[in-house]
Design an enzyme around this catalytic site. Structure first.
Site, PDB file in Angstrom:
ATOM      1  N   ARG A 169       3.859 -11.540  -2.931  1.00  0.00           N
ATOM      2  CA  ARG A 169       3.648 -12.512  -1.853  1.00  0.00           C
ATOM      3  C   ARG A 169       2.749 -11.944  -0.759  1.00  0.00           C
ATOM      4  O   ARG A 169       2.074 -12.688  -0.049  1.00  0.00           O
ATOM      5  CB  ARG A 169       4.995 -12.959  -1.291  1.00  0.00           C
ATOM      6  CG  ARG A 169       5.805 -11.864  -0.622  1.00  0.00           C
ATOM      7  CD  ARG A 169       7.283 -12.191  -0.516  1.00  0.00           C
ATOM      8  NE  ARG A 169       7.950 -12.081  -1.805  1.00  0.00           N
ATOM      9  CZ  ARG A 169       9.240 -12.345  -2.004  1.00  0.00           C
ATOM     10  NH1 ARG A 169       9.999 -12.737  -0.992  1.00  0.00           N
ATOM     11  NH2 ARG A 169       9.777 -12.216  -3.203  1.00  0.00           N
TER      12      ARG A 169
ATOM     13  N   LYS B 199      11.466   0.677  -8.369  1.00  0.00           N
ATOM     14  CA  LYS B 199      12.245  -0.019  -9.387  1.00  0.00           C
ATOM     15  C   LYS B 199      13.004   0.996 -10.249  1.00  0.00           C
ATOM     16  O   LYS B 199      12.609   2.154 -10.352  1.00  0.00           O
ATOM     17  CB  LYS B 199      11.307  -0.823 -10.308  1.00  0.00           C
ATOM     18  CG  LYS B 199      10.616  -1.999  -9.661  1.00  0.00           C
ATOM     19  CD  LYS B 199       9.684  -2.670 -10.660  1.00  0.00           C
ATOM     20  CE  LYS B 199       8.975  -3.857 -10.054  1.00  0.00           C
ATOM     21  NZ  LYS B 199       9.882  -5.005  -9.821  1.00  0.00           N
TER      22      LYS B 199
END
Length: 486
Positions: A344, A270
């Site tokens: 996920r 990120k």
């Protein structure tokens, strides 16, 4: 905070003994039967232009003639809704901040009836008003002087008050636990810490708790979860707690929380700006932790299983890479195209694990996608459900808790972007509909039971000057779980 109740009619409020009397005034006119001293004080304040019977208006008066409490706080509610009443309580208690009042009494004027929901929201507003994070901040303000709140009600409202007070205190404790866990720095709130917190709740409330380590997770074949955790030196934890309030034959509600205690993005790193806020990426786990506490306090006649998959997502020489293919617990293979879509990957194995409980319903909660923030902002959580009845129950729970969600679509066509040439499924699709395709990924692993998914990326915490956890959606989840026992 110490919450109490006291029987007091509108015409006897002037005699209430407290450091401050908070008068919530609903509607656009003074209610019939209000104590003469209080009615006179309100009329004078309106005549002088110091107060209006409108939502958001507050005024603190001192030493009002004929009123026993040395401080009188007038708080306009406007239309008497749960939302406006909660806002009025927050405004009134904010007006008392720094004034030295340790005990406040709250009276409700202009409401048709004092409902259990109104009492619940009063308690939650009061808890929010005095909350301050201080674990790693010695310079934090001292605890609020206000430490006692008495709710004033008519005798025939005693049952509603008792019910609302119990629910408000339980949910409030759960919200505070969730906020504290998420607000702690990631070097403190580790996967191990989360496991210890669940064990503590289990010990104090008689719950069955299992905290599985890496070896146990490997034995279960959770290849997707393991892939995310392998880049960190912080050990993963797979946490399972069981509240048993009904017969063993009653199918449980299962809540599954994403517990990424810090998310660097992994190899798909990120940007540095704002990365500190990725300690909040365990907001789903924190909300499950808080809901577990609330339900255990309320002792409903139902069964609940809380599952938390917890690890860090870090870059390292052995970290999972874009292009890697892993095998999930379900046997489905996953091509990892972006290591920053890690939530996920841990949830899919947790959802497969949930099958063993033969659940009545499973709801997973995750700070899953920035796309959901773009779609819904910070007001409503994104909600997905496998059937209309479940969607309705989640919507109703959110509305009842003032912790709203919004149903999002699950059309089959959204699956197209998850196709892979090298595995059964890719972990990301294109940018379009990112929250939906993330939910579609999870749905593949939840086909054997009724399933709901809450994307709380926009609601679990606030940034900027108000940076910190909100404790959402503990209120929604608790109301939902309670509704499943009816």
């Amino acid at each position: 905070m110490d919450f109490r109740t006291q029987s007091a009619s509108l015409d006897a409020l002037a005699g209430v003994n407290a450091d401050a009397l908070v008068l919530l005034l609903a509607g656009d006119s003074l209610p019939v039967g209000l104590d003469a001293a209080l009615a006179g004080a309100v009329k004078d304040a309106i005549k002088l232009g110091d107060f209006e019977l409108k939502a958001g208006k507050t005024l603190v008066l001192q030493r009002v003639a004929g009123v026993k409490a040395p401080r009188l706080v007038l708080a306009g509610v406007g239309k008497p809704t749960l939302k406006s009443a909660r806002a009025a309580v927050l405004a009134a208690l904010a007006a008392l901040k720094g004034r030295g009042a340790a005990h406040a009494a709250i009276a409700y004027a202009g409401f048709e009836a004092l409902s259990d929901s109104l009492v619940e929201q009063t308690v939650l507003a009061a808890k929010e008003a005095v909350y301050v994070y201080r674990h790693t901040k010695p310079s934090a303000p001292a605890a609020a002087k206000l430490n006692k709140l008495t709710l004033l009600a008519a005798k025939d409202e005693a049952k509603a008050v008792k019910t609302g007070l119990a629910r408000g205190e339980a949910i409030g404790a759960g919200i505070e636990l969730a906020r504290e866990a998420a607000n702690l720095p990631p070097n403190v709130a580790t996967p191990t810490y989360l496991g210890e917190q669940v064990k503590a709740i289990g010990k104090s409330h008689g719950l069955k708790v299992e905290v599985l380590d890496q070896k146990a997770v490997e034995k279960l074949g959770m290849g997707s979860f393991l892939a995310v955790a392998k880049g960190s030196t912080e050990p993963l934890r797979f946490i399972v707690a069981r509240y048993e309030g009904a017969a063993k034959t009653v199918a449980p509600v299962v809540l599954v929380g994403k517990g990424i205690t810090f998310d660097s993005g992994g190899i798909s790193l990120k940007p540095g700006a704002g990365m500190d806020e990725m300690k909040f990426d365990m907001g789903g786990a924190a909300s499950v932790l808080g809901t577990l506490r609330a339900v255990a306090e309320l002792k409903p006649k139902l069964n609940l299983v809380a599952i938390i998959a917890a690890c860090e997502n870090m870059p390292a020489g052995n970290a999972v890479k874009p292009g890697d293919v892993v095998t999930s617990m379900s046997g489905q293979t996953i091509e990892i195209l972006n290591t920053d879509a890690e939530g996920r990957l841990i949830l899919c194995d947790a959802l497969t694990y949930a099958e063993r409980f033969k659940p009545a319903v499973v709801v997973d909660i995750a700070t899953l996608t920035g796309a959901c923030v773009i779609a819904l902002g910070g007001v409503r959580s994104g909600m997905y459900a496998s059937d209309d009845e479940l969607a309705g129950a989640l919507l109703a729970a959110g509305d009842a808790a003032l912790d709203p969600c919004w149903r999002m679509p699950l059309d089959e066509e959204y699956d197209d972007g998850l196709k892979s040439n090298f595995a059964d499924v890719a972990n990301v699709a294109g940018r379009e509909g990112g929250s939906i395709t993330a939910a579609k990924f999870l749905q593949r692993f939840a086909s054997k039971y009724r399933w709901g998914h809450l994307d709380i990326a926009g609601t679990a915490w606030k940034g900027g000057g108000a940076k910190g956890s909100t404790g959402r959606p503990v209120g929604l989840l608790t109301h939902f779980v309670l509704s499943q026992g009816r």
